[in-house]
Design an enzyme around this catalytic site. Structure first.
Site, short mmCIF file in Angstrom:
data_model
loop_
_atom_site.label_atom_id
_atom_site.label_comp_id
_atom_site.label_asym_id
_atom_site.label_seq_id
_atom_site.Cartn_x
_atom_site.Cartn_y
_atom_site.Cartn_z
N SER A 10 0.58 -1.10 0.05
CA SER A 10 0.22 0.13 0.54
C SER A 10 1.15 0.96 -0.16
O SER A 10 -0.09 2.39 0.36
CB SER A 10 -0.44 0.12 0.82
OG SER A 10 0.24 0.12 2.57
N ALA A 13 3.47 2.64 -4.70
CA ALA A 13 3.57 2.11 -6.13
C ALA A 13 2.11 1.37 -6.15
O ALA A 13 1.24 1.89 -7.04
CB ALA A 13 4.06 1.63 -6.37
N GLY A 14 1.64 1.18 -4.73
CA GLY A 14 0.48 0.14 -5.25
C GLY A 14 -0.32 0.72 -4.45
O GLY A 14 -2.00 1.10 -4.99
N ASP A 206 10.34 -9.26 0.90
CA ASP A 206 9.15 -10.06 0.29
C ASP A 206 8.77 -10.54 -0.80
O ASP A 206 8.90 -11.66 -1.16
CB ASP A 206 8.43 -10.13 1.29
CG ASP A 206 8.33 -9.61 3.26
OD1 ASP A 206 9.50 -9.48 3.59
OD2 ASP A 206 7.54 -9.02 3.49
N ARG A 264 26.70 11.40 -3.58
CA ARG A 264 26.61 10.77 -2.33
C ARG A 264 27.41 9.20 -2.36
O ARG A 264 27.92 9.01 -1.23
CB ARG A 264 25.18 9.92 -2.27
CG ARG A 264 24.04 10.70 -1.92
CD ARG A 264 22.28 10.22 -2.03
NE ARG A 264 21.41 10.94 -1.54
CZ ARG A 264 20.53 11.20 -1.42
NH1 ARG A 264 19.79 10.05 -1.81
NH2 ARG A 264 19.29 11.53 -1.25
N HIS A 324 20.35 3.08 1.68
CA HIS A 324 19.35 4.27 1.64
C HIS A 324 17.71 3.13 0.84
O HIS A 324 16.89 3.72 1.18
CB HIS A 324 19.96 4.78 1.59
CG HIS A 324 18.77 5.97 1.85
ND1 HIS A 324 17.44 6.45 2.58
CD2 HIS A 324 18.73 7.08 0.57
CE1 HIS A 324 16.51 7.25 1.63
NE2 HIS A 324 17.27 8.01 0.92
N GLU A 349 9.91 0.49 -5.58
CA GLU A 349 11.10 -0.13 -5.32
C GLU A 349 11.63 -1.69 -5.72
O GLU A 349 12.16 -2.34 -5.38
CB GLU A 349 11.46 0.45 -3.58
CG GLU A 349 13.06 0.35 -3.52
CD GLU A 349 13.61 1.72 -2.16
OE1 GLU A 349 12.26 1.89 -1.99
OE2 GLU A 349 14.39 0.75 -1.56
N ARG A 360 20.25 5.47 -8.30
CA ARG A 360 19.20 6.18 -8.08
C ARG A 360 19.47 7.92 -8.42
O ARG A 360 20.36 7.90 -7.46
CB ARG A 360 17.80 5.76 -7.54
CG ARG A 360 16.65 6.92 -7.12
CD ARG A 360 15.88 6.52 -6.13
NE ARG A 360 16.76 6.63 -4.88
CZ ARG A 360 16.24 7.83 -3.66
NH1 ARG A 360 15.44 8.06 -4.17
NH2 ARG A 360 16.92 8.88 -3.00
N SER A 365 12.50 8.33 -7.19
CA SER A 365 11.86 7.28 -7.18
C SER A 365 10.34 7.18 -6.89
O SER A 365 9.70 6.54 -6.99
CB SER A 365 12.19 6.40 -5.59
OG SER A 365 13.40 7.33 -5.25
C1 FAD Z 1 14.11 8.43 4.93
C2 FAD Z 1 13.68 8.48 3.51
C3 FAD Z 1 13.49 9.20 2.60
C4 FAD Z 1 13.63 8.83 1.27
N1 FAD Z 1 13.11 10.07 0.68
C5 FAD Z 1 13.15 9.98 -1.01
C6 FAD Z 1 12.62 11.30 -1.30
O1 FAD Z 1 12.76 12.20 -1.17
N2 FAD Z 1 12.29 11.36 -2.91
C7 FAD Z 1 12.36 9.85 -3.40
O2 FAD Z 1 11.95 9.89 -4.82
N3 FAD Z 1 12.25 9.28 -2.84
C8 FAD Z 1 13.18 9.03 -1.42
N4 FAD Z 1 13.41 8.11 -0.75
C9 FAD Z 1 12.88 6.57 -1.09
C10 FAD Z 1 11.12 5.89 -1.55
O3 FAD Z 1 10.49 6.89 -0.40
C11 FAD Z 1 11.18 4.57 -1.62
O4 FAD Z 1 11.06 4.00 -2.35
C12 FAD Z 1 9.45 4.56 -2.09
O5 FAD Z 1 8.82 5.55 -1.24
C13 FAD Z 1 8.89 3.37 -1.99
O6 FAD Z 1 7.59 3.13 -2.51
P1 FAD Z 1 6.53 1.95 -2.94
O7 FAD Z 1 5.30 1.53 -3.14
O8 FAD Z 1 7.68 0.97 -3.78
O9 FAD Z 1 7.18 1.14 -1.42
P2 FAD Z 1 6.57 1.03 0.04
O10 FAD Z 1 6.64 2.18 0.77
O11 FAD Z 1 7.31 1.09 1.15
O12 FAD Z 1 5.11 -0.03 0.69
C14 FAD Z 1 5.71 -1.18 0.24
C15 FAD Z 1 4.40 -1.48 1.09
O13 FAD Z 1 3.78 -3.02 0.72
C16 FAD Z 1 3.69 -4.16 2.05
N5 FAD Z 1 4.34 -5.21 2.12
C17 FAD Z 1 6.43 -5.45 2.05
N6 FAD Z 1 5.89 -6.93 2.07
C18 FAD Z 1 5.06 -7.06 2.37
C19 FAD Z 1 4.20 -8.81 2.61
N7 FAD Z 1 4.55 -10.03 2.88
N8 FAD Z 1 2.98 -8.63 2.46
C20 FAD Z 1 2.53 -7.69 2.79
N9 FAD Z 1 2.43 -6.16 2.83
C21 FAD Z 1 4.41 -6.23 2.41
C22 FAD Z 1 3.93 -2.55 2.80
O14 FAD Z 1 3.10 -3.22 4.60
C23 FAD Z 1 3.73 -1.78 2.15
O15 FAD Z 1 2.54 -1.06 1.77
C24 FAD Z 1 13.30 8.30 0.33
C25 FAD Z 1 13.30 7.13 1.71
C26 FAD Z 1 13.01 7.12 2.67
C27 FAD Z 1 13.84 5.51 3.36
#
Ligand code: FAD
Ligand code: SF4
Ligand code: SF4
Lengths: 531, 236
Positions: A10, A13-14, A206, A264, A324, A349, A360, A365
């Site tokens: 969620s 991306a989701g 995962d 970086r 990170h 991600e 990156r 991202s």
């Molecule tokens: C401190 C920090 C600062 C950042 N700042 C920036 C920025 O300024 N700009 C930028 O572009 N990027 C930034 N990033 C990177 C960016 O935030 C992430 O790459 C991006 O938000 C990932 O989004 P996502 O939807 O792929 O995954 P996530 O937001 O990580 O969501 C993953 C989802 O999958 C679910 N999930 C995982 N495993 C399971 C499982 N086994 N079963 C069910 N559900 C599961 C989780 O519960 C969650 O809902 C930052 C990252 C961090 C840590």
């Protein structure tokens, strides 16, 4: 339970995928292992990149490709950048309160590695505000949430996905959710560096592990971006802004040793060398004085006080680089469909859509999760499986496995192993790597895989068992780390975020992607030339 | 030592308070993780981001809702699960009902006019949109004890955020949704404002929502049976 499109995760991306699939008229279920607003997307502060005209798009593409060190796909990078303006406008139209400049246009700032200002932000809370706005819109549009569901395995038959199995954490039951198509959006794997990551608790890869178990392919897992300045004890991120505003990096002898504003990975390596030489490294902001710090870096000040007990106006801040962002992930094609499993898409991600390559670019991202997230939702909703068969086998297997876990001997405390693994990974497969170190960690990981059944859980309760959840996450960690290490070991060169001190330059023969899959339970790997 | 109130539905008695040692330099969430991995793996709690933005780790500390990741434990502290949320196990609570208030209050843009906001409008919704949905305010609200159908502070703050947004063409939809068990049921005690880790002021937002309601022709039930006769189409 059955739906058209099952989305796992969620984060940004989701939820983007969920909304666009819903717009196409599909029924959508989003399953995630905590609550929707807990996804790590909320942690992003800096901002999201976007380009509005041809000239901006072209420089955005060339900056991204440069940063990718030969591993970015021009086609996918173009797709992402060309859709960036639409992505931002869409976010703004559904309510994201982006910050404005003095002319009431969307405000933008520079981020490292960019040759133009193209990072849009919502105060210090870009990720938080994007995530919550997406969530509000999902509620509005009737997206169904299955919260506190831990993905166990994909249900795959004849190389086509049929859904996935989950542990309902609240009840302890194992359930299957069947779907015409699945979007994996489970986030990255930086938390395999336990204790040495800026990420939240559950970023254990995962989804990537589940793809490998289901006969799919993952790629480029050796590419992990380390942020130079995380707090020493807690690994909480101190934003780049601290150096941008004029902060110094000094060692325990009080000497500055690197240009603080270099890229970086360079800064991270310089810091790691100091630390490896037995010195402490500190961020020094004292010369900026309290008044200015309170105004410029209020969040950072609060985090330092809270997590390190440090007053940055009068004291040095102890720091270290920390894992990170993970560039590698589930191998997908240009439609974001996973290799070798039809109807299964991956985005965000957890995926490797070849838009980040070996490193990156900051701000890309968040762009990826929105622009490509929407694309994944559309493509998933258009997928028509040949049959609507519902294979029960995986569900039975997983029920069997989980009840088996309750009988594992628990002679070895996996929490100790998790901590140990985080430490040796960080020191040997972190910012600076070499063959001996990598081989050592790989041997330790394979040993842990053998010992897995001697680990286990001591909390035997069925409902709300977070000991069980963490144990399964650790199993996934071992799976992902093995690939990371094999990739890092065989990539005998240095490229982007992957730095080998024994092969410290880029080698054209490695302008290729590492690929990982399993045959009869055994990990296989090869390199595939980059397009 | 700190005391943690443990709860397990299947045990007899199902609730006990246990003492645990403090580790110097660890915040409460880090301490929970340490206790779980070294002392008692059955200790159950939630926590994701460790840095105060995911809203998952709020617990009661000496009767006050607090983010565990942002609190340094002191000897003698009593840690309990959030009030007014069904307890699932130990410090894990069921937030389903609390989160459902967002559906009830319809906190989203119903129809957008696609005219971008100006800075002035943005400033009026910025603080409210810093909400991390930690539910601390919900757990502090005394109305919950007498009316469990009350929408609660964070949903009403979010309602203000969306009805004030110049993008929203149909603010009346949200306004209508928060009349029953909503803005008028609050006692304006300010507990929510006192506990919010994000510096949000739900009490003030609720007061503003009241004026907005009246401006748009809704009756103020606290002034029994007085009608102001406002035109429904005016006021925005
Ligand atoms: C401190 C920090 C600062 C950042 N700042 C920036 C920025 O300024 N700009 C930028 O572009 N990027 C930034 N990033 C990177 C960016 O935030 C992430 O790459 C991006 O938000 C990932 O989004 P996502 O939807 O792929 O995954 P996530 O937001 O990580 O969501 C993953 C989802 O999958 C679910 N999930 C995982 N495993 C399971 C499982 N086994 N079963 C069910 N559900 C599961 C989780 O519960 C969650 O809902 C930052 C990252 C961090 C840590
Ligand atoms: S001010 Fe209103 S909403 Fe806030 S705690 Fe008091 S009664 Fe509840
Ligand atoms: S308003 Fe404040 S206390 Fe309430 S949920 Fe939001 S952040 Fe938490």
């Amino acid at each position: 339970m059955t739906t058209d499109v099952l989305i796992i995760g969620s984060g940004g991306a989701g939820l983007s995928a969920a909304l666009s699939a819903k717009e196409q008229g599909a029924d959508v279920i989003v399953a995630c292992k905590s609550l929707p607003n807990n996804a790590q997307t909320c942690m992003a502060q800096g901002g999201i990149n976007a380009s509005f005209d041809i000239n901006e798009i072209d420089t955005h593409i060339s900056d991204t490709l440069r940063s990718s060190h030969g591993l970015g796909s021009e086609q996918m990078t173009r797709t992402m950048c060309e859709n960036s303006a639409i992505a931002i406008e869409w976010l703004a139209s559904i309510g994201v309160p982006f910050s404005l400049d003095e002319k009431d246009n969307l405000a933008k700032r520079f981020m490292g590695g960019a040759s133009q200002k193209r990072t849009y932000y919502a105060q210090d809370y870009t990720g938080l505000k994007i995530l919550h706005t997406l969530y509000d819109n999902c509620l509005k549009n009737g997206v169904i949430f299955k919260n506190e569901r831990l993905l166990l395995n994909l249900i795959v038959q004849d190389k086509t996905v049929q859904g996935a199995t989950f542990l309902d954490i609240t009840t302890g039951e194992i359930e299957a959710i069947y779907a015409k198509s699945v979007v994996i959006a489970t986030g990255g794997y930086s938390t395999v560096y336990h204790g040495f990551t800026t990420n939240g608790i559950g970023s254990t890869g995962d989804g990537i592990a589940s793809i490998i178990r289901a006969g799919g392919v993952a790629s480029d897992l050796e590419f992990v971006q380390f942020h130079p300045t995380a707090l020493k004890k807690s690994s909480i991120l101190v934003s780049e802004a601290a150096r941008g505003e004029g902060g110094y990096l000094v060692n325990s002898e009080g000497e500055r040793f690197v240009n603080e504003l270099a890229p970086r990975d360079e800064v991270a390596r310089a810091i790691t060398r100091e630390i490896n030489n037995g010195k402490g490294v500190f961020l020094d902001l004292r010369h900026l004085r309290r008044e200015k710090l309170t105004e410029l870096l209020p969040q950072e000040m609060k985090l330092c006080r809270l997590h390190e007990g440090i007053d940055m106006a009068t004291e040095l801040i102890p720091i270290k680089p920390a894992a990170h962002y993970t560039m590698g992930g589930i191998e997908v094609n240009d439609s974001l469909e996973t290799r070798d499993i039809k109807g299964c898409f991956a985005v965000g991600e957890c995926s490797n859509a070849h838009v980040h390559g070996a490193n990156r670019l900051g701000g890309n991202s968040l762009l990826e999760i929105i622009a490509l997230g929407r694309m994944a939702g559309i493509n998933a909703s258009k997928f028509e499986p040949k049959t609507t068969a519902k294979n029960q086998e995986q569900l039975l297997k997983d029920k069997h496995f989980i009840s088996g876990v309750y009988n594992f001997t628990n002679q070895i405390n996996f929490y100790e192993k998790r901590e140990f693994l985080g430490k040796i990974l960080y020191h040997n497969a972190g910012v600076i790597r070499n063959e001996i170190g990598l081989k050592g960690v790989l041997a330790a990981v394979r040993q842990m895989q053998k010992e897995f059944t001697f680990m286990g859980i001591s909390d035997k309760s069925k409902d709300n068992n977070t000991n069980l959840v963490e144990f399964i996450e650790f199993g996934n960690t071992l799976e992902v780390v093995e690939m990371l290490l094999v990739g890092a070991l065989h990539r005998t060169e240095s490229r982007g975020a992957h730095y080998r001190e024994d092969f410290n330059s880029e080698n054209e023969t490695f302008r290729s992607h590492s690929m990982f899959w399993k045959e009869d339970g055994v990990l296989c790997a090869s390199f595939e030339e980059a397009k | 030592m700190i005391k943690i109130k443990r709860f397990d539905r299947k045990k007899e008695p199902n609730s006990v308070t246990m003492e645990y040692p403090i580790t110097e330099g660890l915040n409460l969430l880090a301490l929970f993780y340490k206790l779980k991995s070294t002392l008692d793996p059955s200790l159950s709690f939630t926590g994701v981001c460790r840095s105060g933005v995911c809203g998952s780790c709020s617990v009661m500390v000496n009767g006050k809702p607090t983010l565990a990741c942002s609190y340094t434990p002191k000897s003698g502290d009593l840690i309990e699960p959030l009030d007014y949320h069904p307890v699932k196990r130990d410090l894990i609570v069921d937030k389903t009902k609390a989160l459902h208030t967002l559906n009830q209050a319809q906190t989203w843009i119903h129809k957008t006019n696609n005219i971008p906001r100006d800075t002035q409008n943005l400033h009026r919704i910025e603080r409210q949109s810093n909400c991390i949905l930690c539910s601390s305010c919900f757990a502090s609200c005394p109305v919950m004890a007498v009316n469990s159908d009350f929408l609660g502070p964070f949903a009403l703050t979010r309602a203000l955020r969306y009805t004030t947004d110049s993008l929203e063409l149909q603010p009346l939809d949200t306004l209508t949704a928060i009349q029953q068990n909503g803005v008028w049921d609050c006692t304006l005690c300010g507990e929510c404002t006192a506990v919010c880790p994000q510096g949000i002021d739900p009490k003030m937002d609720i007061m503003n929502m009241r004026s907005k309601s009246v401006q748009n022709g809704f009756d103020d039930p606290t002034l029994a049976n007085m009608s102001f006769g406002f035109d429904f189409t005016q006021g925005f």
